[in-house]
Design a protein around this motif. Structure first.
Motif, mmCIF file in Angstrom:
data_model
loop_
_atom_site.group_PDB
_atom_site.id
_atom_site.type_symbol
_atom_site.label_atom_id
_atom_site.label_comp_id
_atom_site.label_asym_id
_atom_site.label_seq_id
_atom_site.Cartn_x
_atom_site.Cartn_y
_atom_site.Cartn_z
ATOM 1 N N ALA A 107 0.828 -1.212 0.000
ATOM 2 C CA ALA A 107 0.000 0.000 0.000
ATOM 3 C C ALA A 107 0.856 1.253 0.000
ATOM 4 O O ALA A 107 0.596 2.199 -0.746
ATOM 5 N N LEU A 156 -0.380 -0.576 -4.793
ATOM 6 C CA LEU A 156 -1.801 -0.881 -4.679
ATOM 7 C C LEU A 156 -2.643 0.097 -5.490
ATOM 8 O O LEU A 156 -3.540 -0.296 -6.224
ATOM 9 N N ILE A 157 -2.311 1.362 -5.357
ATOM 10 C CA ILE A 157 -3.069 2.379 -6.083
ATOM 11 C C ILE A 157 -2.814 2.236 -7.587
ATOM 12 O O ILE A 157 -3.711 2.393 -8.401
ATOM 13 N N ASN A 196 -4.800 -0.758 -8.811
ATOM 14 C CA ASN A 196 -6.221 -0.421 -8.850
ATOM 15 C C ASN A 196 -6.544 0.500 -10.016
ATOM 16 O O ASN A 196 -7.557 0.341 -10.691
ATOM 17 N N PHE A 197 -5.656 1.450 -10.224
ATOM 18 C CA PHE A 197 -5.871 2.396 -11.315
ATOM 19 C C PHE A 197 -5.849 1.673 -12.662
ATOM 20 O O PHE A 197 -6.755 1.840 -13.495
ATOM 21 N N ARG A 230 -8.859 -0.649 -13.270
ATOM 22 C CA ARG A 230 -10.091 0.072 -13.604
ATOM 23 C C ARG A 230 -10.001 0.720 -14.974
ATOM 24 O O ARG A 230 -10.965 0.696 -15.752
ATOM 25 N N LEU A 240 -12.415 -0.309 -17.999
ATOM 26 C CA LEU A 240 -13.282 0.676 -18.658
ATOM 27 C C LEU A 240 -12.976 0.735 -20.146
ATOM 28 O O LEU A 240 -13.871 0.793 -20.980
ATOM 29 N N TYR A 257 -11.052 -5.979 -11.503
ATOM 30 C CA TYR A 257 -12.235 -5.194 -11.850
ATOM 31 C C TYR A 257 -12.964 -5.903 -12.975
ATOM 32 O O TYR A 257 -12.408 -6.761 -13.641
ATOM 33 N N TYR A 258 -14.194 -5.518 -13.176
ATOM 34 C CA TYR A 258 -15.030 -6.188 -14.166
ATOM 35 C C TYR A 258 -15.258 -5.268 -15.357
ATOM 36 O O TYR A 258 -15.021 -4.067 -15.282
ATOM 37 N N ASN A 304 -6.485 3.787 -1.348
ATOM 38 C CA ASN A 304 -6.119 2.614 -2.139
ATOM 39 C C ASN A 304 -7.150 2.276 -3.207
ATOM 40 O O ASN A 304 -6.912 1.436 -4.056
ATOM 41 N N ILE A 354 -10.043 3.557 -6.123
ATOM 42 C CA ILE A 354 -10.435 4.656 -6.997
ATOM 43 C C ILE A 354 -11.880 4.406 -7.392
ATOM 44 O O ILE A 354 -12.200 3.348 -7.929
ATOM 45 N N ILE A 381 -14.715 4.748 -9.678
ATOM 46 C CA ILE A 381 -14.988 5.123 -11.074
ATOM 47 C C ILE A 381 -16.429 4.807 -11.449
ATOM 48 O O ILE A 381 -16.761 4.736 -12.623
#
Lengths: 315, 170
Positions: free
Chosen positions: A41, A46-47, A50-51, A54, A58, A102-103, B40, B42, B44
């Motif tokens: 983290a 982690l960020i 995640n970024f 996503r 998308l 993420y989906y 941690n 985001i 969206i």
């Protein structure tokens, strides 16, 4: 009363050692696990994960909204691992610990070629071909066509359509100059003016040119179109010329680190409102984002490459 | 008491347990502190709803197959149904992510046609949008309204497309 057993042995000191051992081992295991997460983290992994998860999810959904075949390069700074499932994806680094997932949505008929774990070093290449979707580590040669050598020597103007681009006129002129220089010394540069209220465009001497070849730089909502006017006699050759240009771009090494949407000229059909301005348009290539200095450099590279494709072929 | 060896052992165990529980609390405090001080995740979801909405418009729009061109401002009445949209925007067998209601109105504000995308999700999440407590467990509603052309076979007329997009706040 029980007199033997782990905690009933008269040698209490042994039990204390066992308890001490447990006291050491269990916390150390917990500490390692938790500090691993904390380190993940705090080191921004982690960020990042995640970024990217996503963003790619998308973007994958967006690709599915397109009815056309697409090859797209998603640039990455560090080596990243991807694990695509039919409706979700996982992103991780290194040993793939704590992957972010993420989906996304897709067409029901689209099939994903699932791979265990894909290690992507620089560019995540997403390829959509009909109902088939896959990701690659590098640009395949799918877009490379064997083009016959042709001559199209009547490219005599460059038209730049700024559309809604946020860059200033100086940058537009800069780009025009670079592309002009790459083509021929006699080429004239024309900037297309646009009336945003009526969504109309005006081009000087529009009737002088019967066919145009368009190059689109930038992303949706932030792109600029560059149209090369071609003498109408050469229109039939423009597809082949476009084919050569696509090939040259795909082969450009530095291009791997930029966004790319290449439209196969053989499969291309006019679907863009802007394109309809020119009935005889041969090809549109959509390239990258020009909204930074890097992209200016990119355009310089591309223009050099295009000029090579246009000028340096056998007659 | 402490001279008794059994009592000594029992005392050690109790002491260890207390120490162990305290250690667990300390360790999870570290995690909690990191979680509260470092972002941690985001969110969206709102962007996702936008992508879903424009993807839906594309799926419901009239497409001229001859030139392979779709007209995003023209809603094809034949394609304006849940079956078509669920085949184009497919989240998997179970859709816990997005649900929507699309309604077509004519110029006189009469309903021409409407359908719900992901009916189960709509029944489940729509009541949650009325919750006054936000966060996980509630749902967000996004309302969209655009003027469009309606294509009813060979007839064209103007109308309004009102959309309600709902997603759970996870």
């Amino acid at each position: 009363m029980q007199k033997r057993g782990l905690f009933f042995n008269k040698k209490g000191i042994t039990h204390q050692q066992l308890v001490l051992l447990a006291e050491l081992v269990i916390p150390i295991l917990l500490l390692v696990t938790l500090l691993g997460w904390v380190n993940d983290a705090t080191s921004n992994n982690l960020i990042d994960k995640n970024f990217i998860a996503r963003d790619v999810a998308l973007f994958t959904s967006t690709l599915h909204a397109s009815p056309y075949n697409i090859v797209y390069g998603y640039p990455l700074i560090t080596e990243t691992k991807f694990n695509f499932d039919q409706n979700s994806l996982k992103v991780g680094y290194g040993e793939f610990k704590f992957p972010a997932s993420y989906y996304f949505w897709k067409n029901k008929n689209t099939f994903y070629e699932i791979k265990e774990q894909e290690i992507i070093k620089e560019n995540l290449i997403l390829i959509k071909e009909g109902d088939y979707f896959l990701l690659e580590n590098e640009l395949s040669k799918l877009n490379v066509k064997k083009c016959p050598f042709i001559r199209t020597d009547n490219i005599d103007s460059i038209i730049i359509d700024p559309l809604d681009i946020v860059v200033g006129d100086d940058i537009l002129l800069n780009i025009a100059e670079r592309i002009k220089f790459g083509l021929t010394n006699e080429v004239s540069t024309k900037e297309l003016s646009r009336d945003n209220n009526n969504n109309e465009r005006k081009i000087d001497n529009l009737n002088a040119y019967k066919a145009y070849m368009g190059l689109r730089f930038g992303l949706d909502g932030n792109f600029l179109n560059v149209y090369y006017s071609i003498d109408h006699n050469d229109y039939l050759k423009s597809k082949k010329l476009g084919c050569r240009i696509i090939n040259s771009l795909v082969e450009l090494d530095t291009y791997d680190s930029t966004n790319l949407i290449a439209v196969d000229p053989d499969e291309f059909s006019i679907n863009d409102q802007e394109s309809l301005l020119f009935n005889d348009i041969g090809i549109i290539i959509e390239i990258g984002n020009i909204n930074n200095e890097f992209s200016i450099q990119m355009i310089e590279d591309i223009s050099t490459k295009i000029s090579g494709a246009v000028n340096n072929y056998d007659e | 008491m402490m001279n008794n060896k059994k009592a000594q052992t029992g005392h050690t165990i109790v002491k260890s347990l207390v120490w162990f529980i305290f250690l667990i609390i300390v360790l999870f405090s570290i995690v909690l502190l990191v979680r509260t001080n470092i972002t941690n995740t985001i969110d969206i979801k709102n962007v996702e709803a936008e992508v879903f909405y424009y993807g839906s418009l594309s799926a419901l729009s009239f497409k001229e197959d001859l030139i392979d061109r779709s007209y995003n401002g023209i809603i094809d009445l034949n394609k304006f149904n849940n079956h078509n949209l669920e085949s184009k925007i497919y989240y998997g067998e179970e859709n816990y992510h997005m649900t929507a209601k699309f309604t077509l109105f004519d110029k006189s504000d009469n309903i021409i046609k409407e359908f719900i995308y992901n009916q189960d999700g709509f029944d489940k999440y729509e009541p949650l949008t009325k919750s006054t407590i936000f966060g996980p467990g509630s749902a967000t509603k996004v309302l969209k309204e655009i003027p469009i052309m309606i294509k009813d076979n060979d007839k064209y007329y103007s109308g309004l497309l009102k959309s309600i997009i709902i997603y759970p706040n996870k």
